[in-house]
Design an enzyme around this catalytic site. Structure first.
Site, PDB file in Angstrom:
ATOM      1  N   HIS A  65     -28.877  27.855  15.240  1.00  0.00           N
ATOM      2  CA  HIS A  65     -29.598  26.977  16.170  1.00  0.00           C
ATOM      3  C   HIS A  65     -29.764  25.617  15.501  1.00  0.00           C
ATOM      4  CE1 HIS A  65     -32.473  25.187  18.751  1.00  0.00           C
ATOM      5  NE2 HIS A  65     -33.513  25.389  17.958  1.00  0.00           N
TER       6      HIS A  65
ATOM      7  N   ASN B  22     -32.135  18.684  18.998  1.00  0.00           N
ATOM      8  CA  ASN B  22     -32.456  20.080  19.296  1.00  0.00           C
ATOM      9  C   ASN B  22     -32.437  20.281  20.809  1.00  0.00           C
ATOM     10  OD1 ASN B  22     -33.680  22.553  19.720  1.00  0.00           O
ATOM     11  ND2 ASN B  22     -35.363  22.215  18.285  1.00  0.00           N
TER      12      ASN B  22
ATOM     13  N   CYS C 299     -35.932  28.686  21.987  1.00  0.00           N
ATOM     14  CA  CYS C 299     -34.663  28.327  21.328  1.00  0.00           C
ATOM     15  C   CYS C 299     -33.774  29.534  21.036  1.00  0.00           C
ATOM     16  CB  CYS C 299     -34.936  27.561  20.043  1.00  0.00           C
ATOM     17  SG  CYS C 299     -35.881  26.070  20.310  1.00  0.00           S
TER      18      CYS C 299
HETATM   19  O1  UT7 Z   1     -36.330  24.643  17.814  1.00  0.00           O
HETATM   20  C1  UT7 Z   1     -37.362  25.525  17.450  1.00  0.00           C
HETATM   21  C2  UT7 Z   1     -37.773  25.356  16.108  1.00  0.00           C
HETATM   22  N1  UT7 Z   1     -38.241  24.035  15.795  1.00  0.00           N
HETATM   23  C3  UT7 Z   1     -38.090  23.626  14.577  1.00  0.00           C
HETATM   24  O2  UT7 Z   1     -37.469  24.357  13.838  1.00  0.00           O
HETATM   25  C4  UT7 Z   1     -38.729  22.357  14.089  1.00  0.00           C
HETATM   26  C5  UT7 Z   1     -39.323  22.644  12.741  1.00  0.00           C
HETATM   27  N2  UT7 Z   1     -39.989  21.533  12.068  1.00  0.00           N
HETATM   28  C6  UT7 Z   1     -39.328  20.432  11.653  1.00  0.00           C
HETATM   29  O3  UT7 Z   1     -38.146  20.251  11.913  1.00  0.00           O
HETATM   30  C7  UT7 Z   1     -40.086  19.438  10.793  1.00  0.00           C
HETATM   31  O4  UT7 Z   1     -41.323  19.996  10.451  1.00  0.00           O
HETATM   32  C8  UT7 Z   1     -40.304  18.064  11.467  1.00  0.00           C
HETATM   33  C9  UT7 Z   1     -38.989  17.310  11.535  1.00  0.00           C
HETATM   34  C10 UT7 Z   1     -40.886  18.256  12.857  1.00  0.00           C
HETATM   35  C11 UT7 Z   1     -41.281  17.220  10.653  1.00  0.00           C
HETATM   36  O5  UT7 Z   1     -40.792  17.087   9.316  1.00  0.00           O
HETATM   37  P1  UT7 Z   1     -41.800  17.281   8.099  1.00  0.00           P
HETATM   38  O6  UT7 Z   1     -41.040  17.015   6.866  1.00  0.00           O
HETATM   39  O7  UT7 Z   1     -42.408  18.638   8.267  1.00  0.00           O
HETATM   40  O8  UT7 Z   1     -42.818  16.112   8.307  1.00  0.00           O
HETATM   41  P2  UT7 Z   1     -44.394  16.181   8.527  1.00  0.00           P
HETATM   42  O9  UT7 Z   1     -44.702  16.770   9.855  1.00  0.00           O
HETATM   43  O10 UT7 Z   1     -44.989  16.831   7.332  1.00  0.00           O
HETATM   44  O11 UT7 Z   1     -44.760  14.660   8.542  1.00  0.00           O
HETATM   45  C12 UT7 Z   1     -44.601  13.861   7.390  1.00  0.00           C
HETATM   46  C13 UT7 Z   1     -45.057  12.454   7.701  1.00  0.00           C
HETATM   47  C14 UT7 Z   1     -46.399  12.357   8.414  1.00  0.00           C
HETATM   48  O12 UT7 Z   1     -47.066  11.237   7.891  1.00  0.00           O
HETATM   49  P3  UT7 Z   1     -48.306  11.439   6.905  1.00  0.00           P
HETATM   50  O13 UT7 Z   1     -49.296  12.245   7.667  1.00  0.00           O
HETATM   51  O14 UT7 Z   1     -47.737  12.165   5.711  1.00  0.00           O
HETATM   52  O15 UT7 Z   1     -48.718  10.033   6.617  1.00  0.00           O
HETATM   53  C15 UT7 Z   1     -46.027  12.082   9.841  1.00  0.00           C
HETATM   54  O16 UT7 Z   1     -47.009  11.356  10.534  1.00  0.00           O
HETATM   55  O17 UT7 Z   1     -44.093  11.828   8.577  1.00  0.00           O
HETATM   56  C16 UT7 Z   1     -44.785  11.255   9.682  1.00  0.00           C
HETATM   57  N3  UT7 Z   1     -43.919  11.301  10.855  1.00  0.00           N
HETATM   58  C17 UT7 Z   1     -43.067  10.309  11.179  1.00  0.00           C
HETATM   59  N4  UT7 Z   1     -42.793   9.133  10.597  1.00  0.00           N
HETATM   60  C18 UT7 Z   1     -41.848   8.366  11.162  1.00  0.00           C
HETATM   61  C19 UT7 Z   1     -43.811  12.288  11.759  1.00  0.00           C
HETATM   62  N5  UT7 Z   1     -42.890  11.965  12.677  1.00  0.00           N
HETATM   63  C20 UT7 Z   1     -42.418  10.740  12.328  1.00  0.00           C
HETATM   64  C21 UT7 Z   1     -41.453   9.893  12.885  1.00  0.00           C
HETATM   65  N6  UT7 Z   1     -41.190   8.719  12.287  1.00  0.00           N
HETATM   66  N7  UT7 Z   1     -40.753  10.221  14.004  1.00  0.00           N
END
Ligand code: UT7
Length: 327
Positions: A254, A284, A112
Site C-alpha cells: 500500500h 495515498n 486502505c
Molecule cells: O493509509 C493508511 C495509513 N496511513 C499512514 O500510513 C500514514 C502514517 N503516518 C505518516 O505517514 C506520517 O506520520 C506523516 C507523514 C503523517 C507525518 O510524518 P511524521 O514524521 O510522523 O511527522 P509529525 O506528525 O511527527 O510532524 C512533525 C512536524 C510537526 O511539527 P512540530 O510539532 O514538530 O513543530 C508538524 O506540525 O511536522 C509538522 N508538519 C508539517 N510541516 C510542514 C506536519 N505536516 C506538515 C506539512 N508541512 N505538511
C-alpha cells in the site's frame, strides 16, 4: 480450481496537484513533503468526476485486458471510503454504468486494506463455486473528505481507482495463491472520518462547525502500527505458501508513505529492485493504491511469468492484509 487474475486496469484524474501548488495553499514545503512522505504530486478529481467515474473506467480497462464482457460478471465488489452516496452502494452504480446486468454488486469498507479484503472475499466466492467471474475494484475520491486547511493530512492523499478481473481457472498462471486479512478495532479512532455517519450526522450543524467531516489521523501512531502490521501480514503470506523473502519477485505495498514502505521492505529483506512504488506521483489513494500499482507494474512488463507477487496493505480500522500471486 485456481483463481486467476485475468485483467488489471486503472484510472486516474487528469488534474495534478503538485507540492509547489500546496505551498501556495498552506504552510508547508516541497522539501518537508518529499522527505517525510516521498510524495511529489497527487491526482485530484475535477467537478463532475466521482468515485464511480474512476471505478468504471478502471473496470473497463481490466475487462478489456481479460476479454470479459460485463454481462459475464457474477459479482462486483467495490472497496471505498468515499462512495458516491452513503447508499446505494457505488458498486451498484458501477454495475449500471458497465451494463453488468447479471452481477450481484456491493461495497466493502476496510479503508486502505479494502482491495486486499475484496480479493479475499472474491477468492472465497470462486473457490466455493458461488461465482466464476468477479470484478474487484478499489476506488477513492479522497480529495472530497480531506481538510484542505490541515497540513498534517491534506498533503498525503489523492484520487483514483484500480481494478482486477478474477476468474475460476484450471491454469496456474496469474493465480491467487492466498489471501490473509486481519483487523484490530482497538485503534479505530487513530484514523477515521468523525462526521457524516450516524454519530455525527451530516445534518448536524456541529458536524460542519467542528470540521468533523474530514479525515482525522494520529500520523505517528498509525505509522508504527502500519510497519508492524504489514510485516505480520507479509510473513503470514510467505509462511502459508512455504516461501522465503528471497522467493518474492515483486513486493507491491500500500502506497501511504515512502518511509513505511522502505521500513517494511527492509524488515522483509526485499531489496529496492523488487519493490514497486508510485507513491511519488499519486500520494495515498487508500484502497485504490494497490490495484493501481499492480496495473502499472503489469503494463510496464514488471510481472514475469511464474514470479511471486506479494501485495500487502494496512489502513484505518485498523485493517491489514496480504495476497500472494503466482504470475
Ligand atoms: O493509509 C493508511 C495509513 N496511513 C499512514 O500510513 C500514514 C502514517 N503516518 C505518516 O505517514 C506520517 O506520520 C506523516 C507523514 C503523517 C507525518 O510524518 P511524521 O514524521 O510522523 O511527522 P509529525 O506528525 O511527527 O510532524 C512533525 C512536524 C510537526 O511539527 P512540530 O510539532 O514538530 O513543530 C508538524 O506540525 O511536522 C509538522 N508538519 C508539517 N510541516 C510542514 C506536519 N505536516 C506538515 C506539512 N508541512 N505538511
Amino acid at each position: 480450481m485456481n483463481v486467476k487474475i485475468s485483467g488489471t486496469g486503472s484510472s486516474l484524474p487528469h488534474k495534478i496537484l503538485t507540492n509547489a501548488d500546496l505551498e501556495q495553499m498552506i504552510d508547508t514545503s516541497d522539501e518537508w513533503i518529499r522527505t517525510r512522505t516521498g510524495i511529489t504530486e497527487r491526482r485530484i478529481a475535477a467537478p463532475g468526476e466521482y468515485t464511480s467515474t474512476f471505478a468504471a473506467e478502471a473496470a473497463r480497462n481490466a475487462l478489456a485486458m481479460a476479454g470479459v464482457h460485463p454481462e459475464e460478471l457474477d459479482l462486483i465488489i467495490l472497496s471505498t471510503v468515499t462512495p458516491d452516496f452513503p447508499f446505494p452502494s457505488t458498486a451498484c452504480i458501477v454495475q449500471d454504468i458497465l451494463g453488468a446486468v447479471n452481477a450481484t454488486a456491493f461495497d466493502l469498507s476496510a479503508a486502505c486494506s479494502g482491495f486486499i479484503y475484496g480479493l479475499s472475499v472474491a477468492e472465497k466466492y470462486i473457490r466455493s463455486g458461488a461465482a466464476k467471474k468477479i470484478l474487484v475494484i478499489g476506488s477513492e475520491t479522497l480529495s472530497r473528505i480531506v481538510d484542505w486547511q490541515d497540513r498534517n493530512t491534506c498533503v498525503l492523499f489523492g484520487d483514483g481507482a484500480g481494478a482486477v478481473v478474477l476468474e475460476a481457472s484450471s491454469e496456474s498462471d496469474h493465480s491467487l495463491l492466498s489471501t490473509h486479512t486481519f483487523s484490530n478495532g482497538a485503534h479505530w479512532n487513530l484514523l477515521y472520518q468523525p462526521g457524516s455517519g450516524s454519530r455525527n450526522p451530516a445534518s448536524a450543524s456541529r458536524t460542519i462547525d467542528e470540521r468533523l467531516i474530514y479525515i482525522t489521523m494520529e500520523g505517528n501512531e498509525v505509522f508504527k502500527h502500519a510497519v508492524r502490521g504489514m510485516e505480520e501480514a507479509a510473513i503470514k503470506a510467505l509462511d502459508s505458501n512455504g516461501l522465503a523473502p528471497a522467493d518474492i519477485s515483486l513486493l507491491i505495498p500500500h502506497q501511504a508513505n515512502q518511509r513505511i514502505i522502505s521500513a517494511t521492505a527492509k524488515r522483509l529483506e526485499i531489496d529496492p529492485p523488487r519493490l514497486f512504488t508510485n507513491l511519488h506521483r499519486y500520494g495515498n489513494t487508500s484502497s485504490a493504491s494497490i490495484p493501481i500499482a499492480l496495473d502499472e507494474a503489469n503494463r510496464q512488463g514488471l510481472l514475469k511469468p511464474d514470479g511471486k507477487i506479494l501485495l500487502v496493505a494496512f489502513g484505518g480500522g485498523f485493517t491489514y492484509g496480504s495476497a500472494l500471486v503466482n504470475w
